[in-house]
Design a protein around this motif. Structure first.
Motif, PDB file in Angstrom:
ATOM      1  N   LEU A  14       3.488  -4.598  15.947  1.00 23.03           N
ATOM      2  CA  LEU A  14       2.737  -3.710  15.174  1.00 23.03           C
ATOM      3  C   LEU A  14       1.499  -3.495  15.919  1.00 23.03           C
ATOM      4  CD1 LEU A  14       3.836  -4.009  11.613  1.00 23.03           C
ATOM      5  CD2 LEU A  14       5.036  -2.394  13.197  1.00 23.03           C
ATOM      6  N   LYS A  15       0.842  -2.138  16.103  1.00 27.52           N
ATOM      7  CA  LYS A  15      -0.539  -2.028  16.191  1.00 27.52           C
ATOM      8  C   LYS A  15      -1.261  -2.190  15.058  1.00 27.52           C
ATOM      9  CE  LYS A  15       0.464   1.198  20.201  1.00 27.52           C
ATOM     10  NZ  LYS A  15       0.427   2.460  20.530  1.00 27.52           N
ATOM     11  N   SER A  55      -1.898  -0.284   8.476  1.00 30.74           N
ATOM     12  CA  SER A  55      -1.060  -0.127   9.780  1.00 30.74           C
ATOM     13  C   SER A  55       0.483  -0.071   9.434  1.00 30.74           C
ATOM     14  CB  SER A  55      -1.069  -1.547  10.481  1.00 30.74           C
ATOM     15  OG  SER A  55      -0.251  -2.592   9.531  1.00 30.74           O
ATOM     16  N   ASN A  86       3.295   3.040  14.536  1.00 27.70           N
ATOM     17  CA  ASN A  86       4.067   2.131  14.281  1.00 27.70           C
ATOM     18  C   ASN A  86       5.452   2.380  13.776  1.00 27.70           C
ATOM     19  OD1 ASN A  86       2.365  -0.004  15.191  1.00 27.70           O
ATOM     20  ND2 ASN A  86       1.445  -0.160  13.303  1.00 27.70           N
TER      21      ASN A  86
END
Length: 185
Positions: A14-15, A55, A86
Motif C-alpha cells: 500500500l502507498k 491510506s 490503493n
C-alpha cells in the motif's frame, strides 16, 4: 512498508500519504486485530465503515478478508487520494472512498445504510481530542447494525473512549505505543 496482511490481496503493498499527517496502523497491530475480528465473525460478508481512513489500510484489510462493503472516509485531500489509489490498485470489490470530514459524513444520508454498519473502524489522528472522539462515537451509534463491532485505535496514553451507551463488551489490547479498544454493541 505497509502491506495487506491476509486475504485476497494478502502481501500487496500500500502507498502511504506524503508527509507526516497520517500514522498507518502497523502490520503487527492489523494482523492481531483482524485475527480477533475474524474469529468473532465480524469481517466476512460485513459492511465496514473506516473513519479517519488515512491510506485505507484498515478498511482495505477488511475488504481483502471478505467484507462485502467498505467505505473509507478521510478528510485530508492527499490521504484520500492515496486511499483511492490503493483501492484501485488492489481491485477489491465493494470499496468506496469518501473525501469528507468524518463528522460531516456521519450526518449525511450517505452514512445511513439499510441494516446498519457491522464493523466501524476509527483510527483518528492522536491530535483528535477525547471530546471530539466521543462526539464521533455518538454520531456513529445510531448507524450501527445489531451486534456491531466498533474498534478505536489510540495512543496507549489515551483513556478509554467514552462510549455513547454502555457496550456489551469492551476489550483493550496494547501494542507498545498503540492501544486498540474493541467494543461489541
Amino acid at each position: 512498508m505497509t502491506r495487506i496482511v491476509a486475504g485476497a490481496a494478502g502481501g500487496r503493498r500500500l502507498k502511504v500519504p506524503p508527509g507526516e499527517t497520517t500514522r498507518p496502523t502497523s502490520e503487527r497491530v492489523r494482523e492481531a486485530l483482524f485475527s480477533a475480528l475474524e474469529a468473532a465473525g465480524a469481517v466476512s460478508g460485513g459492511r465496514v465503515l473506516d473513519l479517519y481512513a488515512g491510506s485505507g489500510a484498515l478498511g482495505l484489510e477488511a475488504a481483502s478478508r471478505g467484507a462485502a462493503q467498505v467505505v473509507l472516509v478521510e478528510a485530508a485531500r492527499a490521504a484520500a487520494a492515496t486511499a483511492r489509489a490503493n483501492a484501485a490498485a488492489l481491485g477489491l470489490e465493494g470499496v468506496r472512498v469518501v473525501h469528507e470530514r468524518v463528522e460531516r459524513f456521519l450526518a449525511s444520508p450517505g452514512a445511513v445504510l439499510e441494516g446498519g454498519w457491522d464493523l466501524v473502524l476509527l483510527d483518528p489522528p492522536y491530535a483528535v481530542g477525547e471530546e471530539e472522539l466521543a462526539g464521533v462515537l455518538a454520531a456513529a451509534a445510531p448507524l450501527l447494525a445489531e451486534g456491531a463491532t466498533v474498534v478505536v485505535e489510540r495512543s496507549s496514553r489515551s483513556p478509554e473512549p467514552r462510549w455513547p451507551q454502555p457496550p456489551g463488551e469492551v476489550r483493550r489490547r496494547r501494542y507498545g505505543e498503540t492501544s486498540v479498544w474493541t467494543a461489541r454493541c
